[in-house]
Design a protein around this motif. Sequence first.
Motif, mmCIF file in Angstrom:
data_model
loop_
_atom_site.group_PDB
_atom_site.id
_atom_site.type_symbol
_atom_site.label_atom_id
_atom_site.label_comp_id
_atom_site.label_asym_id
_atom_site.label_seq_id
_atom_site.Cartn_x
_atom_site.Cartn_y
_atom_site.Cartn_z
ATOM 1 N N GLN A 26 41.610 12.268 34.742
ATOM 2 C CA GLN A 26 41.754 13.504 35.509
ATOM 3 C C GLN A 26 42.268 14.637 34.612
ATOM 4 O O GLN A 26 41.835 15.782 34.720
ATOM 5 N N ILE A 27 43.185 14.307 33.729
ATOM 6 C CA ILE A 27 43.687 15.288 32.766
ATOM 7 C C ILE A 27 42.575 15.702 31.807
ATOM 8 O O ILE A 27 42.408 16.886 31.495
ATOM 9 N N LEU A 28 41.788 14.727 31.351
ATOM 10 C CA LEU A 28 40.638 15.025 30.493
ATOM 11 C C LEU A 28 39.673 15.965 31.200
ATOM 12 O O LEU A 28 39.174 16.935 30.607
ATOM 13 N N SER A 29 39.412 15.716 32.476
ATOM 14 C CA SER A 29 38.517 16.568 33.249
ATOM 15 C C SER A 29 39.051 17.995 33.329
ATOM 16 O O SER A 29 38.291 18.968 33.225
ATOM 17 N N TYR A 30 40.355 18.133 33.483
ATOM 18 C CA TYR A 30 40.963 19.460 33.522
ATOM 19 C C TYR A 30 40.761 20.195 32.200
ATOM 20 O O TYR A 30 40.393 21.373 32.176
ATOM 21 N N TYR A 31 41.004 19.496 31.086
ATOM 22 C CA TYR A 31 40.808 20.112 29.771
ATOM 23 C C TYR A 31 39.355 20.536 29.578
ATOM 24 O O TYR A 31 39.069 21.603 29.026
ATOM 25 N N GLU A 32 38.420 19.692 30.009
ATOM 26 C CA GLU A 32 37.008 20.009 29.806
ATOM 27 C C GLU A 32 36.591 21.204 30.663
ATOM 28 O O GLU A 32 35.792 22.038 30.225
ATOM 29 N N GLU A 33 37.126 21.282 31.868
ATOM 30 C CA GLU A 33 36.819 22.416 32.732
ATOM 31 C C GLU A 33 37.309 23.719 32.111
ATOM 32 O O GLU A 33 36.692 24.779 32.286
ATOM 33 N N ASN A 34 38.419 23.649 31.358
ATOM 34 C CA ASN A 34 38.988 24.830 30.721
ATOM 35 C C ASN A 34 38.463 25.055 29.306
ATOM 36 O O ASN A 34 38.845 26.040 28.663
ATOM 37 N N GLY A 35 37.647 24.138 28.800
ATOM 38 C CA GLY A 35 37.108 24.286 27.456
ATOM 39 C C GLY A 35 38.154 24.178 26.365
ATOM 40 O O GLY A 35 37.994 24.730 25.265
ATOM 41 N N PHE A 36 39.218 23.435 26.633
ATOM 42 C CA PHE A 36 40.338 23.353 25.682
ATOM 43 C C PHE A 36 40.081 22.304 24.609
ATOM 44 O O PHE A 36 39.502 21.251 24.867
ATOM 45 N N LYS A 37 40.543 22.586 23.390
ATOM 46 C CA LYS A 37 40.562 21.593 22.317
ATOM 47 C C LYS A 37 41.792 21.843 21.453
ATOM 48 O O LYS A 37 42.292 22.971 21.373
ATOM 49 N N ASP A 38 42.291 20.782 20.822
ATOM 50 C CA ASP A 38 43.418 20.919 19.892
ATOM 51 C C ASP A 38 42.936 21.215 18.479
ATOM 52 O O ASP A 38 43.571 21.963 17.748
ATOM 53 N N TRP A 39 41.854 20.591 18.086
ATOM 54 C CA TRP A 39 41.288 20.828 16.763
ATOM 55 C C TRP A 39 39.850 20.323 16.733
ATOM 56 O O TRP A 39 39.401 19.661 17.670
ATOM 57 N N THR A 40 39.133 20.650 15.664
ATOM 58 C CA THR A 40 37.785 20.140 15.454
ATOM 59 C C THR A 40 37.858 18.992 14.457
ATOM 60 O O THR A 40 38.408 19.153 13.359
ATOM 61 N N HIS A 41 37.349 17.836 14.857
ATOM 62 C CA HIS A 41 37.412 16.659 13.997
ATOM 63 C C HIS A 41 36.676 16.928 12.686
ATOM 64 O O HIS A 41 35.519 17.356 12.681
#
Length: 211
Positions: A26-41
Motif C-alpha cells: 500500500q505504501i509502494l502504491s502511494y509512492y507510485e501514485e506520486n511518482g516518488f523515487k529516492d534515487w536512480t539505480h
Amino acid sequence: MSRRVLLQGPEKRLTYPWAKGLKADQILSYYEENGFKDWTHAETGAPALKAQHPEFELWSQGIHARSGVACADCHMPYQRVGAMKISDHHVRSPLLNINRACQTCHRWAEEELRARVVQIQDRTFELRNQAMDILMELVADIRKAKQAGATDTELDPARLQHRRGQFLLDFIEAENSMGFHAGGEAARVLAKSIDHLRQGQLAVRDAAQAR
C-alpha cells in the motif's frame, strides 16, 4: 525517522505515505501514485525507493498490535526500583530479558519462547535470501540487456518490477525484527517481492525476444 516521508505542496507539508494503508504494498502504491523515487539505480536505471526502518508499519500487521501490546511493553518492560514500578529505559531486544519482556504474558519456559522467535526469524531470513538472490539476478539481466543494445523503452517494464521487488525486499530487510513483529505479513511481502523480481526477469526476456 522510521519511514520515508514526503514534503508536499508549496508549504512543504510533512506527509507520511499512509494514505492507502500501512502495508508495504500500500505504501509502494502511494509512492507510485506520486511518482516518488529516492534515487536512480546506477546499473539498471530503475527509479529506486529506500525503506526507512518500518518497524511500526510491520508491527501494526501482527498479533502483538492486535492484542494491544505496545513497543515499550516488550522493549522497555516494567521493573521494580525500590517501591516504584518504572519502565526499563535500557531499550533492547526482548530476547535479552525474556523473563520481564515476554513471560508477563506468555507462561512458557524461556527456551520455548526463544525457539518460537528463532523459528520465525529463520524462516523469514530464508525467504529474504531467496529474494535477494533473485534481485541480484535481475540486476545482472538488465545490465546484460543494456550492453546488448536494449532501449530504455524495452527495459522500462523490467525496471518497474525491479523498483517494486527491491522496495518490498528492503521493507523487510530494513525493519530490524527479521519478521518477528508480523511473521505472516513478512512472508507475504517477501513473496510479492519475489513475484515482482521474477516478472522483471520475464520482462527482460520478452524484450530480448522482441528484438
